[in-house]
Design a protein around this motif. Structure first.
Motif: not given
Length: 119
Positions: A17-26, A107-116
């Protein structure tokens, strides 16, 4: 002709739920919480899904012994503005020093890398 189409991109994590909220914010979208599995329905894009993974060990970027396995490239109009927003949401910078490049790694809050990535 294709054999299949992308139904979802799924990320294992300790708190779906927390990680979905993080990506929803982006990227926006609608979070559909089903407990240990949470979908983020993204307008015009594939679903991002988050699955509870007890004992999740995040990848380490860059490291061959704990490779990133995959990452998301998120296209943005303004790298500086987008960076400010993802950091406020809880992202951690991994490779952002070279400001002349057209991408930055977090890195997202769970540590997965992502790029802008600049469009």
């Amino acid at each position: 002709m294709s054999v299949a189409k992308v139904g979802a991109v799924v990320l294992d994590c300790p708190d779906p739920h927390a990680l979905a909220g993080f990506y929803a914010g982006i990227v926006g979208g609608t979070v559909e919480d089903e407990g240990d599995w949470v979908d983020l329905k993204v307008p015009g894009g594939p679903t991002l899904a988050f699955q509870a993974a007890p004992g999740h060990v995040p990848p380490r970027w860059p490291a061959a012994d704990r490779s990133q396995q995959f990452h998301l490239d998120l296209t943005v109009e303004d790298l500086d503005a987008a960076e400010k927003e993802v950091l406020a949401l809880g992202a951690k910078p991994l490779d952002t020093e070279d400001r002349s490049r057209t991408f930055r790694v977090y890195a997202d809050p769970a540590g997965h890398p992502f790029c802008l990535c600049a469009c």
